[in-house]
Design an enzyme around this catalytic site. Structure first.
Site, mmCIF file in Angstrom:
data_model
loop_
_atom_site.group_PDB
_atom_site.id
_atom_site.type_symbol
_atom_site.label_atom_id
_atom_site.label_comp_id
_atom_site.label_asym_id
_atom_site.label_seq_id
_atom_site.Cartn_x
_atom_site.Cartn_y
_atom_site.Cartn_z
ATOM 1 N N GLU A 80 -31.838 49.656 -17.269
ATOM 2 C CA GLU A 80 -32.056 50.925 -16.568
ATOM 3 C C GLU A 80 -31.773 50.793 -15.074
ATOM 4 O O GLU A 80 -31.222 51.714 -14.451
ATOM 5 C CB GLU A 80 -33.484 51.419 -16.805
ATOM 6 C CG GLU A 80 -33.738 51.935 -18.213
ATOM 7 C CD GLU A 80 -33.875 50.837 -19.249
ATOM 8 O OE1 GLU A 80 -33.741 51.134 -20.461
ATOM 9 O OE2 GLU A 80 -34.115 49.677 -18.845
ATOM 10 N N GLN A 102 -32.860 56.450 -21.981
ATOM 11 C CA GLN A 102 -33.031 56.833 -23.377
ATOM 12 C C GLN A 102 -34.369 57.507 -23.658
ATOM 13 O O GLN A 102 -34.446 58.463 -24.433
ATOM 14 C CB GLN A 102 -32.866 55.600 -24.259
ATOM 15 C CG GLN A 102 -32.539 55.909 -25.695
ATOM 16 C CD GLN A 102 -32.092 54.667 -26.430
ATOM 17 O OE1 GLN A 102 -32.871 53.751 -26.658
ATOM 18 N NE2 GLN A 102 -30.810 54.628 -26.776
ATOM 19 N N PHE A 103 -35.435 57.047 -23.039
ATOM 20 C CA PHE A 103 -36.745 57.694 -23.055
ATOM 21 C C PHE A 103 -37.306 57.606 -21.645
ATOM 22 O O PHE A 103 -37.102 56.600 -20.960
ATOM 23 C CB PHE A 103 -37.707 57.008 -24.037
ATOM 24 C CG PHE A 103 -37.367 57.219 -25.488
ATOM 25 C CD1 PHE A 103 -37.946 58.257 -26.198
ATOM 26 C CD2 PHE A 103 -36.472 56.381 -26.127
ATOM 27 C CE1 PHE A 103 -37.628 58.462 -27.543
ATOM 28 C CE2 PHE A 103 -36.146 56.574 -27.463
ATOM 29 C CZ PHE A 103 -36.730 57.621 -28.173
ATOM 30 N N HIS A 149 -42.732 55.778 -26.123
ATOM 31 C CA HIS A 149 -41.680 56.769 -26.332
ATOM 32 C C HIS A 149 -42.206 58.191 -26.132
ATOM 33 O O HIS A 149 -41.603 59.141 -26.624
ATOM 34 C CB HIS A 149 -41.097 56.663 -27.747
ATOM 35 C CG HIS A 149 -40.488 55.341 -28.051
ATOM 36 N ND1 HIS A 149 -41.232 54.252 -28.409
ATOM 37 C CD2 HIS A 149 -39.199 54.926 -28.041
ATOM 38 C CE1 HIS A 149 -40.436 53.213 -28.623
ATOM 39 N NE2 HIS A 149 -39.190 53.603 -28.409
#
Length: 358
Positions: A80, A102-103, A149
């Site tokens: 990230e 992504q999350f 998540h």
């Protein structure tokens, strides 16, 4: 301003996005926004983990690599910090990267790049360079994703000077806000509520879905249009109490107002920061009461900032204490996910307390 009454900014040739509409989910609307902007501006690039060939974990970028090629839509390593750091460099060079974390739970390794680089570049370079970039992040719960998540970290970003923080609640806004974010010259944190990705939502997880604004999924212009990043939307006019919400909680708040019988005015903030304070203040001065709803934990959540601003600007008009309805002050409880979320019953109880002035 109701969702289906918003102004569309047309192209210079007069061919605006209002010439044709079609039902879209939020996923489709977000994909359409990136498609429109990649076609209009060759400087727009899209990348992140699995966003290329696979089309993203939620398929938001599905088909974009096939259309625009691997040089403009591509996969990044599981880093990230690397994703955001390279986006800062690209933006300084003149590109407009749209990157996906992504999350939202995964943004922490990129914190230094977001805070120390992206947010400060315009200021530390005296305007010579800008961070014209968008960081997309699926956020919130509702998919049984557990603690890693399902987080709602919006309050963190609102504390960082130089960032814009946006969270749409419906497909129309999702596309228009994303286009406006891509065209914005400052970095935008674009939070996408996962519970709203795939279809209409009536505020209850155990009920059949209902149409958005009278449409099957949300009629969205197929072409270019923008939604003002600085303007909230009054999605349910009312006179007795003001409800401030964003993302999924807009639908929860509307359900609560509908089922409680309270004449509540529900405001969708859309841009969490910078904030459309005028719309909030005008509403609270009219109603004299305020209920704030968000999915994130209560302590130091963005609702605390909203409560402080309402108190500062509307103290003499308030007829009851400001209410907050939020998630729990606990690590995300996987086994009790739906109890953790503010639901219509909890919001309705807060509306009634506000009306009773206690």
């Amino acid at each position: 301003m109701a969702r289906d009454e918003q102004t569309i900014d047309k192209d210079s040739d007069g061919k605006g996005g209002d010439t044709a509409t079609m039902p879209m989910t939020m996923i489709q609307a977000l994909r359409s926004a990136m498609d429109v902007m990649m076609e209009r501006d060759p400087n727009v690039v899209v990348y992140g983990q699995d966003v290329g060939y696979f089309g993203g974990v939620f398929r938001v970028t599905d088909g974009l690599q096939a259309k625009y090629g691997k040089s403009r839509v591509f996969d990044a390593p599981i880093s990230e910090g690397g994703i955001v750091g390279t986006a800062v460099g690209m933006a300084a060079y003149g590109l407009r990267p749209v990157v996906e974390i992504q999350f939202a739970d995964y943004f922490y390794p990129a914190t230094d790049q977001i805070v120390s680089e992206a947010a400060r570049l315009r200021y530390r370079s005296a305007g010579e360079f800008t961070s014209s970039m968008v960081i997309r992040m699926p956020c919130g719960g509702g998919i049984y994703g557990g603690q890693t998540h399902s987080q709602s970290p919006e309050a963190f970003f609102t504390h960082v000077c130089g960032l814009r923080t946006v969270m749409p609640s419906n497909p129309y806004d999702a596309k228009g806000l994303l286009i406006a974010s891509i065209e914005n010259d400052d970095p935008v944190i674009f939070l996408e509520p996962k519970r709203l990705y795939n279809g209409p939502f009536d505020g209850h997880h155990d009920r059949p879905v209902v149409p958005w604004s009278g449409h099957a999924l949300g009629n969205v212009p197929t072409g270019y249009y923008k939604v003002d990043l600085d303007k909230a939307a009054i999605v349910r006019p009312g006179n007795d109490v003001t409800v401030l919400a964003y993302g999924t909680m807009v639908w929860v708040s509307e359900a609560a107002a509908r089922e409680s019988g309270v004449d509540a005015e529900v405001i969708d903030l859309r841009s969490i920061w910078p904030l459309d304070l005028d719309t909030i203040v005008n509403s609270v001065k009219k109603t004299g009461r305020c209920v704030i709803v968000h999915e994130a934990t209560r302590t130091s959540g963005f609702g605390a900032e909203l409560a402080a601003l309402v108190q500062e600007h509307c103290f003499y008009q308030l007829e009851a204490p400001i209410e907050r309805v939020t998630g729990w002050d606990t690590p995300y409880p996987h086994a009790q996910e739906w109890a953790y979320f503010p639901g219509p019953d909890r919001v309705a109880a807060a509306l009634k307390r506000a009306m009773e002035g206690r």
